[in-house]
Design an enzyme around this catalytic site. Structure first.
Site, PDB file in Angstrom:
ATOM      1  N   GLN A  54       3.724  -8.754   6.283  1.00  0.00           N
ATOM      2  CA  GLN A  54       4.707  -7.808   6.822  1.00  0.00           C
ATOM      3  C   GLN A  54       4.130  -6.405   6.969  1.00  0.00           C
ATOM      4  OE1 GLN A  54       7.986  -9.079   3.912  1.00  0.00           O
ATOM      5  NE2 GLN A  54       9.095  -8.456   5.738  1.00  0.00           N
ATOM      6  N   CYS A 102      15.783  -9.255   6.271  1.00  0.00           N
ATOM      7  CA  CYS A 102      14.326  -9.152   6.202  1.00  0.00           C
ATOM      8  C   CYS A 102      13.908  -7.844   6.842  1.00  0.00           C
ATOM      9  CB  CYS A 102      13.718 -10.339   6.950  1.00  0.00           C
ATOM     10  SG  CYS A 102      11.912 -10.335   6.939  1.00  0.00           S
ATOM     11  N   GLU A 145       9.848 -14.826   0.457  1.00  0.00           N
ATOM     12  CA  GLU A 145       8.554 -14.118   0.548  1.00  0.00           C
ATOM     13  C   GLU A 145       7.399 -15.099   0.722  1.00  0.00           C
ATOM     14  OE1 GLU A 145       8.766 -11.149   1.194  1.00  0.00           O
ATOM     15  OE2 GLU A 145      10.780 -10.796   0.450  1.00  0.00           O
TER      16      GLU A 145
HETATM   17 ZN    ZN Z   1      11.216 -11.120   4.933  1.00  0.00          ZN
END
Ligand code: ZN
Length: 182
Positions: A54, A102, A145
């Site tokens: 991410q 998210c 995750e």
């Molecule tokens: Zn996420």
């Protein structure tokens, strides 16, 4: 420490399989700085967790923490947890449906069925073996995750998209959708 830019859905890094971190790299300044920056970024954006892809690093590191989180006001607290090369080694057969959001799918929320409890094994930030048995929200956050390390995001796990909501509508109608058990 630095607040990192969070990759948004559509960025290929979110769909790649993340590489394991070699054990002799864990103590390096690069890896330790990345972990500190991930923690700072997660806190800055009130995430309950963050996976390295991410923040545009395709490596197997996740961080989690929930303390009075404004995105998850009802969530039980989860202590700061850093896991390198995490693997889910046991899932409960029992599933539980719950809301997920998210930081890479800004302002989207949806209901996802996950195992109610999981066992996760990996390494801590000092490279020592780590084994966590988690249930409820913590188990959900770990599954979310770890999915990121396999190129998956929560919408892939929704059995259908009927509950998919923008944040404003989620706060207005989320409870209603829950009662309907979509
Ligand atoms: Zn996420």
């Amino acid at each position: 420490m630095a607040i990192l830019k969070v990759a948004q859905l559509g960025n290929p890094v979110l769909r790649m399989k993340a590489e394991p971190v070699p054990e002799d790299v864990i103590a390096s300044p690069e890896a330790q700085i990345l972990i500190d920056d991930m923690i700072e970024t997660m806190r800055e954006y009130s995430g309950a967790g963050l996976a390295a892809p991410q923040v545009h690093e395709s490596v197997q590191i996740i961080v989690l923490e929930t303390m009075r989180n404004e995105r998850y006001p009802d969530a039980p607290s989860v202590p700061l947890t850093v896991i390198i090369n995490p693997k889910i080694t046991a899932f409960s057969e029992e599933l539980e449906e719950g809301w997920e959001g998210c930081l890479s799918l800004t302002d989207l929320w949806g209901r996802v069925k996950r195992a109610r409890s999981v066992t996760v094994e990996g390494l801590d930030r000092d490279g020592a073996p780590l084994k966590i048995e988690a249930e409820g929200f913590f188990a959900r956050a770990l599954q979310h995750e770890i999915d990121h390390l396999h190129g998956k995001v929560f919408v892939d796990r929704m059995s259908d998209l009927l509950s998919l909501s923008f944040g404003k509508e989620y706060s207005r109608y989320g409870q209603l959708l829950e009662e309907e058990e979509l």
